[in-house]
Design a protein around this motif. Structure first.
Motif, PDB file in Angstrom:
ATOM      1  N   ASP A 172       0.844  -1.196   0.000  1.00  0.00           N
ATOM      2  CA  ASP A 172       0.000   0.000   0.000  1.00  0.00           C
ATOM      3  C   ASP A 172       0.878   1.244   0.000  1.00  0.00           C
ATOM      4  OD1 ASP A 172      -1.876   1.975   0.331  1.00  0.00           O
ATOM      5  OD2 ASP A 172      -2.581   1.303   2.300  1.00  0.00           O
ATOM      6  N   ALA A 173       0.856   2.000  -1.096  1.00  0.00           N
ATOM      7  CA  ALA A 173       1.701   3.187  -1.204  1.00  0.00           C
ATOM      8  C   ALA A 173       1.247   4.313  -0.288  1.00  0.00           C
ATOM      9  CB  ALA A 173       1.729   3.684  -2.652  1.00  0.00           C
ATOM     10  N   SER A 174       0.014   4.257   0.187  1.00  0.00           N
ATOM     11  CA  SER A 174      -0.497   5.335   1.022  1.00  0.00           C
ATOM     12  C   SER A 174      -0.104   5.193   2.491  1.00  0.00           C
ATOM     13  CB  SER A 174      -2.030   5.402   0.918  1.00  0.00           C
ATOM     14  OG  SER A 174      -2.627   4.241   1.482  1.00  0.00           O
ATOM     15  N   ASN A 175       0.549   4.085   2.830  1.00  0.00           N
ATOM     16  CA  ASN A 175       0.936   3.871   4.226  1.00  0.00           C
ATOM     17  C   ASN A 175       2.160   2.961   4.278  1.00  0.00           C
ATOM     18  OD1 ASN A 175       0.902   3.870   7.039  1.00  0.00           O
ATOM     19  ND2 ASN A 175      -0.509   2.134   7.145  1.00  0.00           N
ATOM     20  N   MET A 176       3.344   3.563   4.188  1.00  0.00           N
ATOM     21  CA  MET A 176       4.601   2.808   4.162  1.00  0.00           C
ATOM     22  C   MET A 176       5.403   3.160   5.412  1.00  0.00           C
ATOM     23  SD  MET A 176       5.512   3.086   0.069  1.00  0.00           S
ATOM     24  CE  MET A 176       5.324   4.883  -0.026  1.00  0.00           C
ATOM     25  N   ASN A 177       5.343   2.288   6.411  1.00  0.00           N
ATOM     26  CA  ASN A 177       6.019   2.523   7.681  1.00  0.00           C
ATOM     27  C   ASN A 177       7.463   2.057   7.596  1.00  0.00           C
ATOM     28  OD1 ASN A 177       3.861   3.563   9.496  1.00  0.00           O
ATOM     29  ND2 ASN A 177       2.884   1.620   8.957  1.00  0.00           N
ATOM     30  N   LEU A 178       8.379   2.966   7.843  1.00  0.00           N
ATOM     31  CA  LEU A 178       9.807   2.678   7.775  1.00  0.00           C
ATOM     32  C   LEU A 178      10.370   2.627   9.194  1.00  0.00           C
ATOM     33  CD1 LEU A 178      10.418   5.243   4.944  1.00  0.00           C
ATOM     34  CD2 LEU A 178      10.590   2.772   4.669  1.00  0.00           C
ATOM     35  N   GLU A 179      11.050   1.530   9.507  1.00  0.00           N
ATOM     36  CA  GLU A 179      11.591   1.343  10.849  1.00  0.00           C
ATOM     37  C   GLU A 179      13.082   1.032  10.774  1.00  0.00           C
ATOM     38  OE1 GLU A 179       9.215  -1.803  12.434  1.00  0.00           O
ATOM     39  OE2 GLU A 179       7.578  -0.460  13.008  1.00  0.00           O
ATOM     40  N   ASN A 180      13.726   1.083  11.947  1.00  0.00           N
ATOM     41  CA  ASN A 180      15.155   0.761  12.089  1.00  0.00           C
ATOM     42  C   ASN A 180      16.027   1.645  11.193  1.00  0.00           C
ATOM     43  OD1 ASN A 180      14.560  -1.421  13.891  1.00  0.00           O
ATOM     44  ND2 ASN A 180      14.017  -2.676  12.117  1.00  0.00           N
ATOM     45  N   LEU A 181      15.669   2.924  11.107  1.00  0.00           N
ATOM     46  CA  LEU A 181      16.464   3.889  10.346  1.00  0.00           C
ATOM     47  C   LEU A 181      17.529   4.494  11.243  1.00  0.00           C
ATOM     48  CD1 LEU A 181      13.496   5.722   8.578  1.00  0.00           C
ATOM     49  CD2 LEU A 181      15.024   4.053   7.529  1.00  0.00           C
ATOM     50  N   GLU A 182      18.671   4.831  10.656  1.00  0.00           N
ATOM     51  CA  GLU A 182      19.720   5.495  11.411  1.00  0.00           C
ATOM     52  C   GLU A 182      19.394   6.972  11.547  1.00  0.00           C
ATOM     53  OE1 GLU A 182      23.768   4.712  10.304  1.00  0.00           O
ATOM     54  OE2 GLU A 182      23.218   2.844   9.319  1.00  0.00           O
ATOM     55  N   ALA A 183      19.798   7.560  12.681  1.00  0.00           N
ATOM     56  CA  ALA A 183      19.550   8.977  12.908  1.00  0.00           C
ATOM     57  C   ALA A 183      20.406   9.817  11.958  1.00  0.00           C
ATOM     58  CB  ALA A 183      19.861   9.341  14.359  1.00  0.00           C
ATOM     59  N   GLY A 184      19.860  10.963  11.570  1.00  0.00           N
ATOM     60  CA  GLY A 184      20.601  11.867  10.690  1.00  0.00           C
ATOM     61  C   GLY A 184      19.901  12.056   9.358  1.00  0.00           C
ATOM     62  N   ASN A 185      20.527  12.833   8.502  1.00  0.00           N
ATOM     63  CA  ASN A 185      19.939  13.121   7.196  1.00  0.00           C
ATOM     64  C   ASN A 185      19.937  11.869   6.318  1.00  0.00           C
ATOM     65  OD1 ASN A 185      18.856  15.110   5.286  1.00  0.00           O
ATOM     66  ND2 ASN A 185      20.686  14.628   4.115  1.00  0.00           N
ATOM     67  N   THR A 186      18.785  11.571   5.733  1.00  0.00           N
ATOM     68  CA  THR A 186      18.626  10.368   4.913  1.00  0.00           C
ATOM     69  C   THR A 186      17.850  10.717   3.649  1.00  0.00           C
ATOM     70  OG1 THR A 186      18.529   9.012   6.917  1.00  0.00           O
ATOM     71  CG2 THR A 186      17.773   7.993   4.874  1.00  0.00           C
ATOM     72  N   PHE A 187      18.298  10.156   2.535  1.00  0.00           N
ATOM     73  CA  PHE A 187      17.612  10.353   1.259  1.00  0.00           C
ATOM     74  C   PHE A 187      16.736   9.132   0.972  1.00  0.00           C
ATOM     75  CE2 PHE A 187      21.600  12.707   1.004  1.00  0.00           C
ATOM     76  CZ  PHE A 187      21.140  13.977   0.655  1.00  0.00           C
ATOM     77  N   PHE A 188      15.571   9.377   0.366  1.00  0.00           N
ATOM     78  CA  PHE A 188      14.627   8.315   0.041  1.00  0.00           C
ATOM     79  C   PHE A 188      14.212   8.425  -1.426  1.00  0.00           C
ATOM     80  CE2 PHE A 188      14.214   9.239   4.499  1.00  0.00           C
ATOM     81  CZ  PHE A 188      14.032   8.023   5.124  1.00  0.00           C
ATOM     82  N   ARG A 189      13.931   7.271  -2.046  1.00  0.00           N
ATOM     83  CA  ARG A 189      13.329   7.251  -3.365  1.00  0.00           C
ATOM     84  C   ARG A 189      12.421   6.024  -3.459  1.00  0.00           C
ATOM     85  NH1 ARG A 189      18.314   5.735  -7.573  1.00  0.00           N
ATOM     86  NH2 ARG A 189      18.647   3.583  -6.888  1.00  0.00           N
TER      87      ARG A 189
END
Length: 217
Positions: A179-196
């Protein structure tokens, strides 16, 4: 009325056990396959090699996770998601090469289906998601991404980059979502992050979205 054979994308929704059996079967069938030889793969041979490597990792992770350890199960599922992305690239390559010899698909280890068509259906190509939005939830290592879906998209892949977004090697797979309307991202490192993000359809993945930059707590 013609018959068209296609690779069934059943690997997207298989249980870990059935997925394990399919991956081992495809790996075995593509090893030393005289129809889909090194000459066929050509510039795409790295995709086959990456599949072989990930298949071996999944085999080990699947067996290790059989004891029920949650950390090992998460690792198994992560490799499973990565393999689905690779299979999405391999399947259309095999189909395109089998137009004149549809029976060749039966040598790949994939599940093969037949479609009878009385008329030509127009299929719209997947396009780049232009409204990807990622929001820091203020919870440690978590963010929520949203985007519009589109006709023909089965699931949606997100990659992340903590280095240089212009360097392709700095990007790596994060997860696939139904479901593109609800994509929960976990276990990310703190700081500036780029997404695509990109959509996946019956013919494989579409183009990447513009890059989004977010500071993760």
């Amino acid at each position: 009325m013609g018959v068209q054979r296609r690779i069934k994308r059943d690997y997207r929704r298989l249980t870990p056990t059935k997925f394990h059996a399919l991956v081992l079967k495809v790996k075995h069938c593509l090893t030393g396959n005289s129809i889909f030889s090194d000459d066929f793969w050509g510039a795409n041979i790295f995709i086959r090699q990456l599949f072989f490597e990930k298949a071996a990792l999944y085999d080990a992770a699947y067996r290790a996770a059989s004891n029920g350890d949650r950390a090992l199960i998460r690792e198994r599922d992560k490799i499973m998601e990565e393999l689905v992305v690779i299979l999405e690239e391999i399947a259309p390559l095999l189909e395109a090469a089998s137009i004149r010899n549809p029976d060749a698909l039966f040598t790949t280890g994939f599940t093969v289906t037949q479609e009878r068509r009385s008329h030509t259906r127009v299929k719209l190509p997947l396009v780049s998601p232009n409204d990807l939005n990622v929001v820091n939830t203020a919870e440690q290592g978590r963010a929520v991404a949203t985007a519009s879906t589109m006709p023909g998209a089965f699931n949606h892949e997100i990659q992340i980059n903590r280095g240089n977004p212009s360097v392709e090697a700095d990007w790596f797979h994060k997860s696939i979502f139904p479901d593109a309307s609800n994509m929960n991202l976990e276990n990310l490192e703190a700081g500036n992050t780029f997404f695509r993000m990109r959509h996946h359809g019956s013919d494989g993945p579409g183009p990447w979205s513009p890059t989004v930059s977010v500071t993760i707590t």
